[in-house]
Design a protein around this motif. Structure first.
Motif, short mmCIF file in Angstrom:
data_model
loop_
_atom_site.label_atom_id
_atom_site.label_comp_id
_atom_site.label_asym_id
_atom_site.label_seq_id
_atom_site.Cartn_x
_atom_site.Cartn_y
_atom_site.Cartn_z
N TYR A 33 26.52 -41.88 41.02
CA TYR A 33 25.20 -41.22 41.33
C TYR A 33 24.47 -41.08 39.88
O TYR A 33 25.04 -40.76 38.71
CB TYR A 33 25.46 -39.72 41.69
N TYR A 72 21.42 -38.44 38.25
CA TYR A 72 20.41 -37.39 38.80
C TYR A 72 19.49 -37.31 37.58
O TYR A 72 19.91 -37.50 36.23
CB TYR A 72 21.34 -35.99 38.72
N GLN A 95 16.78 -34.10 35.70
CA GLN A 95 16.82 -32.83 35.47
C GLN A 95 15.74 -32.56 34.52
O GLN A 95 15.69 -33.01 33.38
CB GLN A 95 17.99 -31.88 34.93
N ARG A 130 15.83 -26.97 34.95
CA ARG A 130 16.45 -26.44 35.94
C ARG A 130 16.13 -27.39 37.12
O ARG A 130 15.12 -28.20 37.15
CB ARG A 130 15.81 -24.89 36.42
N GLY A 131 17.30 -27.45 38.02
CA GLY A 131 16.92 -28.32 39.36
C GLY A 131 17.26 -29.77 39.09
O GLY A 131 16.86 -30.55 38.16
N LEU A 132 18.51 -30.58 39.82
CA LEU A 132 18.88 -31.87 39.43
C LEU A 132 18.19 -32.33 40.76
O LEU A 132 18.63 -32.21 41.81
CB LEU A 132 20.16 -31.81 39.45
N LEU A 136 18.34 -36.07 42.74
CA LEU A 136 19.11 -37.14 43.10
C LEU A 136 18.15 -38.47 42.69
O LEU A 136 17.37 -38.50 43.59
CB LEU A 136 19.95 -37.17 44.27
N TYR A 157 22.20 -43.49 44.21
CA TYR A 157 23.75 -43.58 44.36
C TYR A 157 24.21 -44.85 44.92
O TYR A 157 23.41 -45.62 45.59
CB TYR A 157 23.95 -42.36 45.45
N GLU A 217 16.73 -42.45 46.11
CA GLU A 217 15.95 -41.53 46.87
C GLU A 217 14.66 -41.44 46.69
O GLU A 217 14.14 -40.71 47.66
CB GLU A 217 16.84 -40.34 46.38
N PHE A 227 16.44 -34.95 31.33
CA PHE A 227 17.85 -34.92 31.18
C PHE A 227 18.45 -35.66 32.30
O PHE A 227 18.44 -35.30 33.48
CB PHE A 227 18.53 -33.61 31.12
N LEU A 246 21.83 -37.21 34.29
CA LEU A 246 23.23 -37.19 34.42
C LEU A 246 23.90 -38.34 35.41
O LEU A 246 23.32 -38.26 36.44
CB LEU A 246 23.39 -35.74 34.83
N ALA A 275 32.88 -33.68 42.94
CA ALA A 275 31.93 -34.52 42.13
C ALA A 275 31.91 -34.16 40.62
O ALA A 275 32.51 -32.82 40.15
CB ALA A 275 30.56 -34.22 42.49
N PHE A 280 30.70 -34.79 36.52
CA PHE A 280 29.51 -35.39 35.90
C PHE A 280 29.77 -35.63 34.50
O PHE A 280 30.72 -35.10 33.60
CB PHE A 280 28.48 -34.04 35.77
N GLN A 331 30.14 -27.09 46.07
CA GLN A 331 30.87 -27.05 44.80
C GLN A 331 29.84 -26.01 43.98
O GLN A 331 28.64 -26.02 44.13
CB GLN A 331 30.69 -28.26 44.07
N ASN A 333 32.60 -27.85 36.21
CA ASN A 333 33.18 -27.73 37.62
C ASN A 333 33.62 -26.22 37.64
O ASN A 333 34.48 -26.07 36.68
CB ASN A 333 34.09 -28.89 38.14
N PHE A 340 24.70 -23.58 39.52
CA PHE A 340 24.23 -24.49 40.66
C PHE A 340 25.37 -24.32 41.57
O PHE A 340 26.34 -24.56 41.32
CB PHE A 340 23.96 -25.67 40.04
N LEU A 387 25.15 -35.57 47.16
CA LEU A 387 25.41 -34.20 46.70
C LEU A 387 23.97 -33.77 46.50
O LEU A 387 23.45 -34.27 45.63
CB LEU A 387 26.38 -34.07 45.42
N PHE A 420 21.63 -30.38 45.13
CA PHE A 420 21.80 -29.36 44.45
C PHE A 420 20.77 -28.44 44.69
O PHE A 420 19.79 -28.41 45.30
CB PHE A 420 21.42 -29.62 42.99
N GLY A 421 21.43 -27.10 44.70
CA GLY A 421 20.22 -25.72 44.81
C GLY A 421 19.45 -25.68 43.66
O GLY A 421 19.29 -26.52 42.68
N THR A 422 18.62 -24.68 43.73
CA THR A 422 17.62 -24.39 42.73
C THR A 422 18.06 -23.83 41.42
O THR A 422 17.40 -23.66 40.41
CB THR A 422 16.56 -23.54 43.60
N ARG A 449 19.63 -18.64 36.86
CA ARG A 449 19.69 -18.59 35.20
C ARG A 449 20.19 -17.02 34.72
O ARG A 449 19.50 -16.18 34.99
CB ARG A 449 18.34 -18.74 34.61
#
Lengths: 117, 112
Positions: free
Chosen positions: A34, A36, A38, A42-44, A46, A49, A59, A88, A90, A106, A108, B33, B45, B86, B100, B102-104, B107
């Protein structure tokens, strides 16, 4: 044990230049891979993949592309970078154990901080 | 698509305090996760927890898949707990998406 390598760690590129970010995984076979991105800390999101060599799913429409030339190698590219490509990036991998309900944790890489100037 | 929302968005604690972070998701999931993103951007993780409860030191997590939420508990917080937390979910396998999401993020800042 499995490890994931991502490089470079930081990159500053001028607008209009090409991009190539590389990610490799060691210690596993046939991983899902994958990319990603960012932005703003904040917030990744996608981006791409891949479930196998040459198999890429995108995506979101964007100025980037991905390729998987080998089982454990995933490359993120651009022909001409835009300012909005800064962020950023990943790389991640998961493994499948062949079962419909198999664990798919998963992991990273360390990430690449790209600044387009 | 699936929505993954985390609360609170920001949390400020004094060292030693306890906290609960929440992750709500809008569809059935096969995998959940929790990650901690440190100030250098690295994603660490914390838990792989599609259901049930797990504990690791001062951290524990509970996922109630039938009610579509997960909780991350941090006890006796330390300054090194600061960063963004996250949750991330993978859609139920019948959708065959292998993604996968991700949520918001929450912080967290812990002050001495």
């Amino acid at each position: 044990s499995q490890t994931i390598h991502q490089w470079p760690a930081t990159l500053v590129q001028p607008v209009g230049s090409p991009l190539s970010l590389e990610c490799t995984v060691e210690g596993t076979s046939n991983p899902n891979l994958y990319w990603y991105r960012q932005a703003a800390g904040r917030g990744l999101q996608l981006l791409f993949y891949s479930v196998g060599i040459g198999q890429i799913s995108s995506e979101v429409p964007q100025n980037l592309s991905a390729s998987r030339p080998q089982d454990r190698q995933f490359i993120l590219s651009s022909k001409k970078l835009l300012l909005s490509d800064s962020g950023f990036y990943l790389c991640a991998w998961t493994t499948r154990w062949g079962s419909m309900q198999a664990d798919t944790e998963a992991f990273f890489g360390q990430g690449t901080r790209l600044t387009v100037v | 698509g699936i929505q993954v929302e985390q609360s609170p968005p920001d949390l400020i604690l004094q060292e030693g305090a306890n906290s609960t972070l929440r992750c709500n998701f809008s569809d059935s999931v096969n995998n959940l996760q929790w990650f901690h993103q440190n100030p250098w951007g690295q994603l660490i993780n914390l838990f792989y927890i599609p259901s049930g409860t797990k504990q690791n030191g001062r951290l524990s997590a509970t996922t109630v898949a039938t009610e579509r939420y997960s909780l991350l508990y941090i006890s006796s917080s330390q300054t090194t707990d600061s960063g963004v937390y996250f949750c991330a979910v993978e859609l139920f396998r019948s959708y065959n998406t292998d993604k996968l999401i991700f949520g918001t993020g929450t912080r967290l800042q812990v002050f001495p």
